[in-house]
Design a protein around this motif. Structure first.
Motif, PDB file in Angstrom:
ATOM      1  N   ASP A 191       1.414   4.283 -13.105  1.00  0.00           N
ATOM      2  CA  ASP A 191       1.724   3.189 -12.190  1.00  0.00           C
ATOM      3  C   ASP A 191       3.087   2.620 -12.548  1.00  0.00           C
ATOM      4  N   LEU A 192       3.856   2.215 -11.545  1.00  0.00           N
ATOM      5  CA  LEU A 192       5.116   1.513 -11.771  1.00  0.00           C
ATOM      6  C   LEU A 192       4.952   0.094 -11.258  1.00  0.00           C
ATOM      7  N   ASN A 193       5.143  -0.891 -12.133  1.00  0.00           N
ATOM      8  CA  ASN A 193       4.975  -2.284 -11.712  1.00  0.00           C
ATOM      9  C   ASN A 193       6.258  -3.080 -11.879  1.00  0.00           C
ATOM     10  N   CYS A 194       6.377  -4.157 -11.104  1.00  0.00           N
ATOM     11  CA  CYS A 194       7.485  -5.094 -11.283  1.00  0.00           C
ATOM     12  C   CYS A 194       7.006  -6.501 -10.971  1.00  0.00           C
ATOM     13  N   ASP A 195       7.676  -7.484 -11.562  1.00  0.00           N
ATOM     14  CA  ASP A 195       7.384  -8.877 -11.261  1.00  0.00           C
ATOM     15  C   ASP A 195       7.955  -9.199  -9.890  1.00  0.00           C
ATOM     16  N   TYR A 196       7.262 -10.059  -9.147  1.00  0.00           N
ATOM     17  CA  TYR A 196       7.600 -10.246  -7.735  1.00  0.00           C
ATOM     18  C   TYR A 196       7.302 -11.685  -7.324  1.00  0.00           C
TER      19      TYR A 196
ATOM     20  N   LEU B 297      13.115  -3.220  -4.820  1.00  0.00           N
ATOM     21  CA  LEU B 297      12.130  -2.658  -5.733  1.00  0.00           C
ATOM     22  C   LEU B 297      10.808  -2.371  -5.049  1.00  0.00           C
ATOM     23  N   LEU B 298      10.495  -3.113  -4.002  1.00  0.00           N
ATOM     24  CA  LEU B 298       9.189  -2.980  -3.357  1.00  0.00           C
ATOM     25  C   LEU B 298       8.940  -1.563  -2.844  1.00  0.00           C
ATOM     26  N   SER B 299       9.994  -0.854  -2.486  1.00  0.00           N
ATOM     27  CA  SER B 299       9.836   0.512  -1.984  1.00  0.00           C
ATOM     28  C   SER B 299       9.749   1.543  -3.108  1.00  0.00           C
ATOM     29  N   LEU B 300       9.929   1.098  -4.356  1.00  0.00           N
ATOM     30  CA  LEU B 300       9.978   2.031  -5.481  1.00  0.00           C
ATOM     31  C   LEU B 300       8.793   1.909  -6.432  1.00  0.00           C
ATOM     32  N   VAL B 301       8.093   0.773  -6.393  1.00  0.00           N
ATOM     33  CA  VAL B 301       6.981   0.541  -7.314  1.00  0.00           C
ATOM     34  C   VAL B 301       5.648   0.782  -6.611  1.00  0.00           C
ATOM     35  N   THR B 302       4.582   0.812  -7.409  1.00  0.00           N
ATOM     36  CA  THR B 302       3.239   0.982  -6.845  1.00  0.00           C
ATOM     37  C   THR B 302       2.365  -0.247  -7.055  1.00  0.00           C
ATOM     38  N   SER B 303       2.840  -1.211  -7.845  1.00  0.00           N
ATOM     39  CA  SER B 303       2.120  -2.472  -7.979  1.00  0.00           C
ATOM     40  C   SER B 303       3.100  -3.599  -8.270  1.00  0.00           C
ATOM     41  N   VAL B 304       2.745  -4.813  -7.845  1.00  0.00           N
ATOM     42  CA  VAL B 304       3.587  -5.984  -8.089  1.00  0.00           C
ATOM     43  C   VAL B 304       2.770  -7.075  -8.762  1.00  0.00           C
ATOM     44  N   ASN B 305       3.446  -7.826  -9.634  1.00  0.00           N
ATOM     45  CA  ASN B 305       2.851  -8.957 -10.334  1.00  0.00           C
ATOM     46  C   ASN B 305       3.449 -10.221  -9.728  1.00  0.00           C
ATOM     47  N   ILE B 306       2.668 -10.924  -8.932  1.00  0.00           N
ATOM     48  CA  ILE B 306       3.191 -12.040  -8.148  1.00  0.00           C
ATOM     49  C   ILE B 306       3.064 -13.353  -8.908  1.00  0.00           C
ATOM     50  N   ALA B 307       4.192 -14.062  -9.049  1.00  0.00           N
ATOM     51  CA  ALA B 307       4.206 -15.364  -9.708  1.00  0.00           C
ATOM     52  C   ALA B 307       3.284 -16.329  -8.963  1.00  0.00           C
ATOM     53  N   CYS B 308       2.602 -17.166  -9.726  1.00  0.00           N
ATOM     54  CA  CYS B 308       1.534 -17.999  -9.162  1.00  0.00           C
ATOM     55  C   CYS B 308       1.847 -19.489  -9.155  1.00  0.00           C
TER      56      CYS B 308
ATOM     57  N   VAL C  69       3.952  -0.276 -20.772  1.00  0.00           N
ATOM     58  CA  VAL C  69       5.178   0.009 -21.515  1.00  0.00           C
ATOM     59  C   VAL C  69       6.375  -0.418 -20.667  1.00  0.00           C
ATOM     60  N   PHE C  70       7.537  -0.469 -21.301  1.00  0.00           N
ATOM     61  CA  PHE C  70       8.743  -0.966 -20.643  1.00  0.00           C
ATOM     62  C   PHE C  70       9.823   0.106 -20.679  1.00  0.00           C
ATOM     63  N   ALA C  71      10.307   0.471 -19.498  1.00  0.00           N
ATOM     64  CA  ALA C  71      11.303   1.540 -19.420  1.00  0.00           C
ATOM     65  C   ALA C  71      12.635   1.119 -20.003  1.00  0.00           C
ATOM     66  N   ASP C  72      12.993  -0.156 -19.870  1.00  0.00           N
ATOM     67  CA  ASP C  72      14.344  -0.590 -20.233  1.00  0.00           C
ATOM     68  C   ASP C  72      14.408  -1.367 -21.539  1.00  0.00           C
TER      69      ASP C  72
ATOM     70  N   ARG D  74       1.000   4.174 -25.390  1.00  0.00           N
ATOM     71  CA  ARG D  74       0.133   4.667 -24.315  1.00  0.00           C
ATOM     72  C   ARG D  74       0.646   4.095 -23.005  1.00  0.00           C
ATOM     73  N   ALA D  75       1.047   4.949 -22.107  1.00  0.00           N
ATOM     74  CA  ALA D  75       1.695   4.514 -20.873  1.00  0.00           C
ATOM     75  C   ALA D  75       0.764   4.685 -19.677  1.00  0.00           C
ATOM     76  N   ASP D  76       0.008   3.631 -19.355  1.00  0.00           N
ATOM     77  CA  ASP D  76      -0.782   3.630 -18.120  1.00  0.00           C
ATOM     78  C   ASP D  76       0.045   3.077 -16.964  1.00  0.00           C
ATOM     79  N   THR D  77       0.885   2.088 -17.281  1.00  0.00           N
ATOM     80  CA  THR D  77       1.751   1.473 -16.274  1.00  0.00           C
ATOM     81  C   THR D  77       3.089   1.148 -16.918  1.00  0.00           C
ATOM     82  N   ILE D  78       4.162   1.325 -16.157  1.00  0.00           N
ATOM     83  CA  ILE D  78       5.511   1.066 -16.651  1.00  0.00           C
ATOM     84  C   ILE D  78       6.076  -0.144 -15.925  1.00  0.00           C
ATOM     85  N   CYS D  79       6.547  -1.125 -16.700  1.00  0.00           N
ATOM     86  CA  CYS D  79       7.177  -2.303 -16.108  1.00  0.00           C
ATOM     87  C   CYS D  79       8.647  -2.009 -15.827  1.00  0.00           C
ATOM     88  N   LEU D  80       9.078  -2.346 -14.614  1.00  0.00           N
ATOM     89  CA  LEU D  80      10.476  -2.224 -14.218  1.00  0.00           C
ATOM     90  C   LEU D  80      10.994  -3.626 -13.921  1.00  0.00           C
ATOM     91  N   HIS D  81      11.877  -4.126 -14.749  1.00  0.00           N
ATOM     92  CA  HIS D  81      12.388  -5.487 -14.557  1.00  0.00           C
ATOM     93  C   HIS D  81      13.283  -5.553 -13.319  1.00  0.00           C
TER      94      HIS D  81
END
Length: 259
Positions: free
Chosen positions: A10-15, A30-41, A170-173, A222-229
């Motif tokens: 999974d590729l995630n980003c904060d949104y 980024l929305l067209s490149l990731v598969t999940s988003v973490n939405i600020a609340c 995990v974090f790519a950058d 262990r990389a289940d999901t990668i965070c993309l800043h």
């Protein structure tokens, strides 16, 4: 085939980290490149209108939606630690995730995961009571939610011990220390600024289960999901490079599902 290889990631980003008339970073690219988003609340960033719009945009893009609760510190963007009790953390997480869940329900969508933000994320990696408070609050809302937690962390261990669905992030950058934690941002070499470097590390983490240290070594992850800043000047280019490199190595990019 490498023993640690992941076939899907999974590729995630904060949104949704804007506020009012202000928008943050290159989120829409980024929305067209990731598969999940973490939405600020609404605590470290976001507001009711931004939350609703973010949920609706993620749904339209076919991207999995998650909550990104943080500490009540808008001025510090949730990146400053606070002297809060486990009980307060429980209430903070319950309040924020519950609010975003309401917007998801109204849009005909469903929350898929929870990922703590900033200082709260790191505090949970050192304090077992804080970690338990986060896990219990998320589980109280929906036991099927997936908790995103840093690879090898106390938060990940706590979620799995308490029987919650958990994803190792995990974090790519970002580079890693020999003990498996992220290199502090104050240290030279903590971040990988070039898209090609982030893409190489992403492939290494997913295919070989290894992340890079600033000195050129490697550590197991262990990389289940990668965070993309999304707050860097080359965020979209970096995300595109990571996605392309993973695909070129036969890795499927897809949102996570509960176990």
């Amino acid at each position: 085939m490498t023993a640690n290889r992941k076939e899907t990631v999974d590729l995630n980003c904060d949104y949704g980290e804007g506020f009012g008339a202000y928008r943050f970073g290159g989120e829409e690219e980024l929305l067209s490149l990731v598969t999940s988003v973490n939405i600020a609340c609404g605590f470290h960033a976001g507001d009711p209108h931004t939350m609703r719009e973010s949920v609706e945009r993620a749904l339209a893009a076919g991207v999995a939606t998650g909550a990104h609760p943080g500490l009540p510190d808008r001025l510090g963007f949730g990146r400053r630690e606070m002297a809060v009790s486990p009980g307060e953390v429980y209430d903070f997480v319950l309040y924020q995730v519950g609010a975003l869940q309401a917007f998801a329900n109204a849009a005909g969508s469903k929350l898929r995961h929870v990922k703590p933000h900033g200082a709260l994320y790191h505090m949970a990696n050192r304090d077992g009571e804080i970690a338990e408070a986060i896990v219990k609050a998320a589980a109280a809302i929906d036991k099927e939610l997936i908790l995103y937690a840093q690879s090898g962390s106390l938060l990940l261990e706590t979620a799995e011990r308490l029987g919650m669905n958990a994803a190792s992030e995990v974090f790519a950058d970002r580079t890693y220390e020999p003990g498996g934690g992220l290199t502090p941002r104050s240290r030279r070499g903590a971040s990988l600024a070039e898209p090609e470097a982030a893409a190489r590390q992403a492939v290494s983490m997913v295919v070989h289960g290894r992340a890079f240290t600033p000195e050129g070594g490697s550590v197991p992850v262990r990389a289940d999901t990668i965070c993309l800043h999304g707050d860097g000047p080359h965020a979209a280019a970096m995300a595109a490079a990571v996605r392309s490199a993973l695909a070129a190595n036969g890795v499927r990019i897809a949102p996570l599902h509960k176990k």
